[in-house]
Scaffold this active site. Structure first.
Site, short mmCIF file in Angstrom:
data_model
loop_
_atom_site.label_atom_id
_atom_site.label_comp_id
_atom_site.label_asym_id
_atom_site.label_seq_id
_atom_site.Cartn_x
_atom_site.Cartn_y
_atom_site.Cartn_z
N PHE A 85 -8.23 21.34 -24.18
CA PHE A 85 -8.51 19.91 -24.29
C PHE A 85 -9.70 19.63 -23.37
O PHE A 85 -9.84 20.24 -22.32
CB PHE A 85 -7.31 19.02 -23.95
N THR A 86 -10.53 18.67 -23.78
CA THR A 86 -11.82 18.44 -23.13
C THR A 86 -11.71 18.29 -21.60
O THR A 86 -12.29 19.08 -20.85
CB THR A 86 -12.49 17.19 -23.73
N ARG A 124 -14.24 15.24 -33.19
CA ARG A 124 -13.51 16.32 -32.54
C ARG A 124 -13.97 17.62 -33.18
O ARG A 124 -13.28 18.25 -33.95
CB ARG A 124 -11.99 16.16 -32.69
N ASP A 152 1.13 20.28 -20.18
CA ASP A 152 0.49 18.99 -20.38
C ASP A 152 1.47 18.17 -21.22
O ASP A 152 1.61 18.39 -22.42
CB ASP A 152 -0.85 19.16 -21.10
N LYS A 155 -0.57 7.67 -23.05
CA LYS A 155 -0.19 7.98 -24.44
C LYS A 155 1.29 7.68 -24.63
O LYS A 155 1.67 6.53 -24.80
CB LYS A 155 -0.50 9.45 -24.75
N PHE A 192 -19.55 14.51 -25.47
CA PHE A 192 -19.16 13.66 -26.60
C PHE A 192 -19.04 12.18 -26.22
O PHE A 192 -19.19 11.30 -27.05
CB PHE A 192 -17.83 14.14 -27.22
N TYR A 221 0.84 -1.20 0.00
CA TYR A 221 0.00 0.00 0.00
C TYR A 221 0.88 1.25 0.00
O TYR A 221 0.58 2.23 -0.69
CB TYR A 221 -0.93 0.01 1.23
O1 PLI Z 1 -7.41 10.18 -20.58
P1 PLI Z 1 -6.60 10.67 -19.41
O2 PLI Z 1 -7.41 11.02 -18.24
O3 PLI Z 1 -5.48 9.74 -19.05
O4 PLI Z 1 -5.84 12.01 -19.89
C1 PLI Z 1 -6.50 13.17 -20.18
C2 PLI Z 1 -5.78 13.93 -21.26
C3 PLI Z 1 -5.07 15.04 -20.95
N1 PLI Z 1 -4.42 15.75 -21.90
C4 PLI Z 1 -4.45 15.39 -23.20
C5 PLI Z 1 -3.72 16.22 -24.20
C6 PLI Z 1 -5.14 14.27 -23.59
O5 PLI Z 1 -5.14 13.93 -24.87
C7 PLI Z 1 -5.86 13.50 -22.61
C8 PLI Z 1 -6.64 12.39 -22.96
N2 PLI Z 1 -6.86 12.11 -24.23
C9 PLI Z 1 -7.61 11.14 -24.73
C10 PLI Z 1 -8.36 10.16 -23.91
C11 PLI Z 1 -7.67 11.06 -26.18
O6 PLI Z 1 -8.31 10.14 -26.71
O7 PLI Z 1 -7.04 11.92 -26.82
#
Ligand code: PLI
Length: 471
Positions: A137-138, A395, A228, A271, A462, A85
């Site tokens: 970004f969303t 998008r 970011d 990513k 979305f 933990y």
């Molecule tokens: O999906 P998360 O919560 O691990 O991360 C959010 C996120 C933050 N910044 C940016 C630039 C992103 O592209 C992002 C998530 N993007 C997704 C899920 C996408 O499909 O682009």
């Protein structure tokens, strides 16, 4: 790959001379559902590709987030998970990797990017403050708004033009930022929110020159600059390729230099880091670190796991190293460009230059007869699935959501359908199939009508909105 120079198509893409720096050890079968099955699935999903079951999808380009293939080393790391933990050794490995490759002093783990966005927004934004950034970004903007901030777009104008072929369309327009500061006062700016390879602009990068100038401007007004870093390793590739003085520098060196101009970063490891889950926030300021480390225990988990299993943190630690290798990035972006080149050759409108993680179809040009209120990008994502079982995502106006003040649709200049390429997952043959599917939808474009929205959730619509076809 030769240095990519822009302007003409042949020069833009250069000669393809890369191959993947790996071979395939394990495969996962995929299946193309029949035409009627796809039609039924699309109706059941309310014409929203987020609502499709993945076993109804043939080639899944919904996102590059959490969909990468891990390496044998990462899988071996998974077996070394220390599920204590508190104080898991995997956390310290991840912390060290972040410090080594990104250069920040203090690291707080989170379950994924939006967990990181949540805690930094809650820590750094006071109600009524502004958060300028290079395009929204969303999830990022949502957390900034939920913390009481207002996002202000200060990206360069050319980011909104899919056909402008400048190399750094992710840059901040320093004049826009400075006029915001002059208008509201520096104390009303929570921080500058800078993103690498700007997702909503088509994966467009930020130059080193721009971040340097931004740093100087922020210093002048005593404003913090947070990054970011989600696709920052990919951003480093574009600097290496297109910015003077960086051709001989490694991706790792460029990444670290870039981060060095910022005060901290949040990260969706799903990513660049080639893992299925995870994220972090990292900063240089000890006081802020204390705050973040305290708040993370409320929402994510203890400050040495932040919602991740030990094994996930180990996979990130190893993935960080792999994500910064030059041959990895070259082949990753090379594959995205390969798909882009096929489409451009067929006269299909896409955002150019091709960005880091995805091809963005220009739905406004694709369907000039469909008004934005009938959701051209959503329509295109649905049509592509119906044609060939390929899943992309909207998008455009749906992703942009509503203005919290007026309640009206936000109407972005860019109306795009994104085909995000998972890392190390699909082959060139898959890309050929995808391109042929897009071509078929393009050829049938005149017959396509739009959609109407029949269900709209309150947040990040979305993901869960539902539509019906206009007959
Ligand atoms: O999906 P998360 O919560 O691990 O991360 C959010 C996120 C933050 N910044 C940016 C630039 C992103 O592209 C992002 C998530 N993007 C997704 C899920 C996408 O499909 O682009």
């Amino acid at each position: 790959m030769t240095n990519q120079k822009l302007n003409t198509m042949g020069q833009e893409f250069g000669r393809r001379s890369w191959a993947e720096p790996w071979k395939i050890k394990m495969v996962e079968p995929i299946r193309l559902p029949g035409k009627d099955e796809r039609k039924q699935a699309m109706i059941e999903a309310g014409y929203n590709t987020f609502l499709l079951r993945s076993d109804k999808v043939y080639i899944d380009l919904l996102t590059d987030s959490g969909t990468s293939a891990m390496s044998d080393r990462q899988w071996a790391g998974i077996m070394m998970g220390d599920e204590a933990y508190a104080g898991s050794r995997n956390f310290y490995n991840m912390e060290k990797a972040v410090q080594t490759f990104y250069g920040y002093k203090y690291v707080v783990p989170t379950h994924q990017g939006r967990g990181a966005e949540h805690i930094i927004s809650q820590s750094e934004i006071q109600k009524g403050q502004y958060v300028p950034g290079n395009m929204y970004f969303t999830t990022t903007r949502m957390h900034q708004e939920l913390a009481g901030g207002s996002f202000v777009d200060v990206i360069v104008d050319r980011a909104h033009d899919p056909s402008d072929q400048s190399p750094f369309k992710g840059n901040v327009d320093l004049d826009k930022l400075e006029s915001l500061i002059a208008r509201v006062g520096a104390e009303k700016i929570a921080y500058v929110s800078l993103a690498g390879t700007v997702n909503m602009a088509g994966g467009q990068p930020v130059s080193m020159q721009n971040v340097k100038e931004l740093r100087a401007l922020c210093d002048r007004y005593n404003i913090s600059l947070y990054l970011d870093a989600t696709r920052m390793a990919e951003n480093a590739f574009f600097i290496q390729e297109n910015e003077e003085g960086y051709a001989d520098k490694s991706i790792a060196a460029i990444l670290k230099e870039f981060c060095g101009y910022t005060d901290g970063a949040w990260m969706s490891s799903k990513k660049d880091h080639l893992v299925n889950i995870g994220g972090w926030v990292a900063v240089n300021d000890e006081e802020l670190f204390d705050k973040l480390r305290n708040i993370v225990v409320i929402y994510e988990g203890l400050h040495t796991y932040g919602g991740m299993a030990g094994r996930d943190m180990e996979a990130i630690a190893i993935g960080i190293g792999e994500s910064t290798q030059d041959d990895h990035i070259r082949s990753r972006i090379g594959q995205v460009r390969y798909l882009g080149e096929l489409l451009v050759n067929w006269g299909i409108p896409i955002v150019r230059p091709v960005g880091g993680h995805a091809i963005f179809l220009d739905a406004k040009k694709f369907y000039p007869h469909i008004p934005q209120d009938n959701f051209p990008s959503q329509t295109l994502a649905a049509e592509l699935y119906l044609d060939s079982g390929v899943r992309g995502m909207e998008r455009g106006i749906v992703s942009a959501g509503r203005d919290p003040e007026t309640g009206d649709h936000r109407r972005p200049a860019l109306e795009l359908t994104r085909l995000a390429i998972p890392r190390r997952v699909y082959t060139q043959a898959h890309m050929d199939v995808v391109a042929e599917g897009i071509k078929a939808v393009f050829d049938a474009r005149d017959k396509t009508k739009g959609l109407k929205m029949v269900y709209e959730p309150q947040y990040l619509r979305f993901f869960q909105a539902r539509f019906e076809a206009i007959e």
